[in-house]
Design an enzyme around this catalytic site. Structure first.
Site, PDB file in Angstrom:
ATOM      1  N   HIS A  33      26.983   1.869  17.312  1.00 23.30           N
ATOM      2  CA  HIS A  33      26.704   2.602  18.563  1.00 23.30           C
ATOM      3  C   HIS A  33      26.721   4.018  18.313  1.00 23.30           C
ATOM      4  O   HIS A  33      25.535   4.563  18.955  1.00 23.30           O
ATOM      5  CB  HIS A  33      28.007   2.000  19.552  1.00 23.30           C
ATOM      6  CG  HIS A  33      28.138   0.731  19.983  1.00 23.30           C
ATOM      7  ND1 HIS A  33      29.053   0.080  19.513  1.00 23.30           N
ATOM      8  CD2 HIS A  33      27.450  -0.064  20.617  1.00 23.30           C
ATOM      9  CE1 HIS A  33      29.063  -1.314  20.136  1.00 23.30           C
ATOM     10  NE2 HIS A  33      27.944  -1.345  20.995  1.00 23.30           N
ATOM     11  N   LYS A 145      19.920  -4.972  15.142  1.00 24.11           N
ATOM     12  CA  LYS A 145      20.941  -5.894  14.625  1.00 24.11           C
ATOM     13  C   LYS A 145      20.507  -7.248  15.938  1.00 24.11           C
ATOM     14  O   LYS A 145      20.457  -8.328  15.424  1.00 24.11           O
ATOM     15  CB  LYS A 145      22.522  -5.516  14.699  1.00 24.11           C
ATOM     16  CG  LYS A 145      23.200  -6.936  14.357  1.00 24.11           C
ATOM     17  CD  LYS A 145      24.711  -6.420  14.173  1.00 24.11           C
ATOM     18  CE  LYS A 145      25.050  -6.400  15.939  1.00 24.11           C
ATOM     19  NZ  LYS A 145      25.252  -7.758  16.733  1.00 24.11           N
ATOM     20  N   SER A 182      30.782  -5.541  17.732  1.00 21.73           N
ATOM     21  CA  SER A 182      32.068  -5.510  18.457  1.00 21.73           C
ATOM     22  C   SER A 182      32.901  -6.980  18.296  1.00 21.73           C
ATOM     23  O   SER A 182      34.240  -6.702  18.210  1.00 21.73           O
ATOM     24  CB  SER A 182      31.659  -5.505  19.990  1.00 21.73           C
ATOM     25  OG  SER A 182      31.062  -4.048  20.291  1.00 21.73           O
TER      26      SER A 182
END
Length: 275
Positions: A33, A145, A182
């Protein structure tokens, strides 16, 4: 860094702030991020991030309630990355009434991820368009991704004539090749040691494809999935597709991407590699 939760306050603070570059997230931020935030600085005068866990893109058996929420730590990372404005709405801020208007993407939403997560991309497209309307950026950045998501958002912006440049940013990986996500936090210590095998499988398939060509594609895809499953994974798909539309390739001149999704323990991981 300014933090706003309401749409009027966000719009007011962004008036006269020059070219706006926007990075939407669901929080639980990692270095992938942050790479998007740094890239955003090159795309605009003001960098805006959002944190919103979007219920619409989660299926009934998926991890909406368990999805990690780390707001304070996320804010620290965004400040360090030089983000100017954070939009952090609650559900009542973004959906003051139940959402009854949706963006329904074309057949692309039903391929690959869409086959295993029905309705996912409908929820993604709806919230992204709504966030675009809130922030009104000139550029928006998404990680490669989530390759299918990037393609879907880019096509939506083109077909709806949104005045927004959709910028794809390369996947950030750990030293052992695992794509940062995450959901990597769900992995046990043992599973984390096994997790890089997904990227290794994609690399092996890519190399075999370059050597043997698309004529052997079905066999190569099946062998890759079988090899992964023998290591204790549960493969949803490993597929070689055209980058332009994620359809199966028809000739060797087309630009290709290898995409995969597989479950390791209770954690579902996705990855891809361009050919």
């Amino acid at each position: 860094m300014e933090i706003h939760s309401t749409i009027p306050a966000l719009r007011q603070t962004l008036q006269g702030r020059g070219r706006i570059a926007f990075v939407p997230t669901m929080g639980n931020l990692h270095e992938g991020h942050i790479a998007l935030m740094r890239a955003a600085r090159e795309q605009g005068d003001t960098v805006v991030a959002s944190i919103f866990v979007n219920r619409l893109q989660f299926g009934p058996s998926e991890d909406f309630d368990q999805y990690p929420r780390t707001f304070a730590a996320d804010c620290d990372k965004l400040r360090e990355a030089g983000v100017d404005v954070l939009f952090a709405p609650t559900e009542s801020d973004l959906y003051p009434t139940p959402q009854s208007y949706f963006v329904d993407p074309p057949d692309l939403q039903h391929l690959l991820e869409g086959e295993f997560r029905p309705g996912h991309f409908r929820g993604v497209a709806t919230v992204v368009l709504k966030l675009f309307n809130c922030v009104q950026p000139q550029a928006a950045l998404f990680g490669k991704k989530d390759y299918q998501q990037l393609m879907l958002v880019r096509a939506m912006a083109e077909q709806l004539a949104l005045p927004i440049a959709i910028v794809g940013v390369d996947t950030v990986r750990a030293a052992d090749g695992l794509a940062l996500s995450s959901r990597n936090g769900y992995l046990s210590v043992r599973e984390r040691q096994q997790a890089p095998r997904l990227f290794q499988t994609l690399q092996t398939l890519r190399q075999a494809l370059l050597q043997e060509g698309i004529g052997q594609l079905p066999r190569l895809e099946q062998e890759a999935a079988a090899n992964l499953d023998r290591q204790g994974w549960k493969t949803d798909y490993i597929a070689v597709r055209q980058r332009a539309n994620l359809l199966p390739p028809s000739d060797s001149s087309q630009k290709l991407v290898v995409l995969a999704a597989a479950q390791l323990g209770r954690t579902r991981l996705i990855d891809n590699i361009e050919v």
